[in-house]
Design an enzyme around this catalytic site. Structure first.
Site, PDB file in Angstrom:
ATOM      1  N   CYS A  36     -41.339   5.572  86.268  1.00  0.00           N
ATOM      2  CA  CYS A  36     -40.564   5.026  87.387  1.00  0.00           C
ATOM      3  C   CYS A  36     -40.849   3.547  87.636  1.00  0.00           C
ATOM      4  O   CYS A  36     -40.078   2.866  88.304  1.00  0.00           O
ATOM      5  CB  CYS A  36     -40.826   5.818  88.663  1.00  0.00           C
ATOM      6  SG  CYS A  36     -40.191   7.494  88.581  1.00  0.00           S
TER       7      CYS A  36
ATOM      8  N   HIS B 295     -38.786   0.930  95.018  1.00  0.00           N
ATOM      9  CA  HIS B 295     -38.432   2.102  94.205  1.00  0.00           C
ATOM     10  C   HIS B 295     -38.022   3.215  95.161  1.00  0.00           C
ATOM     11  O   HIS B 295     -38.671   3.444  96.191  1.00  0.00           O
ATOM     12  CB  HIS B 295     -39.654   2.522  93.382  1.00  0.00           C
ATOM     13  CG  HIS B 295     -39.451   3.801  92.635  1.00  0.00           C
ATOM     14  ND1 HIS B 295     -38.292   4.073  91.943  1.00  0.00           N
ATOM     15  CD2 HIS B 295     -40.258   4.886  92.475  1.00  0.00           C
ATOM     16  CE1 HIS B 295     -38.399   5.278  91.391  1.00  0.00           C
ATOM     17  NE2 HIS B 295     -39.575   5.788  91.706  1.00  0.00           N
TER      18      HIS B 295
ATOM     19  N   ASN C  50     -34.001   9.836  93.248  1.00  0.00           N
ATOM     20  CA  ASN C  50     -34.972   9.034  92.483  1.00  0.00           C
ATOM     21  C   ASN C  50     -34.485   8.913  91.040  1.00  0.00           C
ATOM     22  O   ASN C  50     -34.602   9.864  90.266  1.00  0.00           O
ATOM     23  CB  ASN C  50     -36.353   9.696  92.541  1.00  0.00           C
ATOM     24  CG  ASN C  50     -37.413   8.905  91.788  1.00  0.00           C
ATOM     25  OD1 ASN C  50     -37.094   8.004  91.013  1.00  0.00           O
ATOM     26  ND2 ASN C  50     -38.668   9.240  92.021  1.00  0.00           N
TER      27      ASN C  50
END
Ligand code: COA
Length: 323
Positions: free
Chosen positions: A114, A250, A280
């Site tokens: 990520c 994020h 996400n």
């Protein structure tokens, strides 16, 4: 004169299919209320069966090139962040290079889960600052749906698909001020996709190639390290918190986003949040959010933006830039 890298243009792409929390209620023992309250996600996009991370990356790249008025000849570096690549090799960056009709320049993938986009952004920034590239295509593209175990309620409600792109170009004006990359492999077991390349396909998978996450433990480290990382970026530039115009975090969990914003004492209206609609999207989440806020006019030229991300590895980091 010092060469900086500035964000010349941005682009993004989301697959058409919307998966709502209600649909997830039919797959696992969960509720719309739980997902909204614990993650801030209402819906997410899922790639079509014939769409790959390469297809998503291509659309995002074309959008960024179009917005900047760039052709294939203008790009001299491709750095693509993904943990769901098209193939083991060639890299998705090389496959994208071929799709875009770009020849000869360096093209490679970055794998930092990520945090991948921050790593790719930091890498491209270093190439430009050192004179090794003049205009870099930096992409985060993911089809996380391919590594989701759709019977695991602790992950399938969170992750999603999408792609975002940024074109960084050399300038003598202010641009990227600094990037800060970190990792600690001691946390490797808290968030992972075990198996795959070395497994014996004929015998079936001993460890299924699906994501596993100890969410609660990930959460605590993410809040701590992201807080440190944004403060590190400010300190490196001798800047105060109120000099940041926009936080582009994020999009992992609304509670993590809010905790970092609180640490920066940033009001909610200066934080770009897409998690409710995007979920996400791993390495794609920061460039997706950045593109959205640049295109709708929230982020203006000359403003200071702070990017941050955290993910499997653990790997994490931040970047401070003048847009
Ligand atoms: N629906 C309903 N209940 C669920 C659920 C779901 N989708 N997922 C988990 N639960 C349950 C758990 O089984 C647990 O039940 P129990 O108390 O009976 O054991 C309870 O909810 C609490 O679980 P917990 O894991 O402690 O919840 P949480 O508040 O930590 O939220 C996450 C879970 C995954 C949303 C959260 O931990 C998180 O976002 N973690 C970080 C994710 C992240 O940042 N990843 C890295 C970056 S990519």
């Amino acid at each position: 004169m010092i060469t900086n890298a500035r964000i010349a243009s941005t682009g993004s792409y989301l697959p058409e299919r919307v998966m709502t929390n209600s649909e997830l209620e039919t797959l696992v023992d969960t509720t719309d209320d739980w997902i909204m309250a614990r993650t801030g996600i209402r819906e997410r996009r899922i790639a079509a069966p014939d769409q790959s991370s390469l297809d998503l990356a291509e659309q995002a790249a074309l959008a960024a090139m179009k917005q900047g008025g760039f052709t294939a000849d203008d790009i001299d570096l491709i750095v693509l962040a993904t943990c769901t690549p098209e193939k083991v090799f060639p890299s998705t960056a090389c496959l994208l290079q071929e799709r875009l009709g770009i020849h000869g320049c360096a093209a490679f993938d970055v794998q930092a889960a990520c945090a991948g986009f921050i790593y790719a952004f930091g890498t491209a920034n270093s190439f430009i600052r050192s004179g090794m590239a003049k205009r870099a295509l930096v992409i985060g593209s993911e089809t996380m749906s391919r590594v989701i175990d759709w019977t695991d309620r602790s992950t399938c409600v969170i992750f999603a698909d999408g792609a975002g792109a940024v074109i960084l170009e050399a300038t003598e004006e202010p641009g990227v001020l600094s990037t800060h990359l970190h990792a600690d492999g001691a946390y490797k077991d808290l968030l992972e996709v075990p198996g795959w390349v070395s497994d014996d396909y004929d015998q079936g998978y001993e460890t299924a190639p699906y994501m596993k996450m100890k969410g609660n433990e990930v959460f605590k480290v993410a809040v701590r390290e992201l807080g440190r990382s944004v403060e590190e970026a400010l300190a490196a530039n001798d800047m105060e918190r109120d000099q940041v115009d926009w936080l582009i975090p994020h999009q992992a969990n609304i509670r993590i986003i809010n905790a970092v914003a609180k640490r920066l004492q940033l009001p909610e209206e200066r934080v770009v949040k897409t998690i409710e609609r995007h979920g996400n999207t791993s390495a794609a989440s920061v460039p997706l959010a950045l593109d959205e806020a640049c295109r709708d006019g929230r982020i203006q030229r000359g403003q200071v933006i702070l990017l941050e991300a955290f993910g499997g590895g653990f790997a994490w980091g931040s970047a401070l830039a003048v847009y």
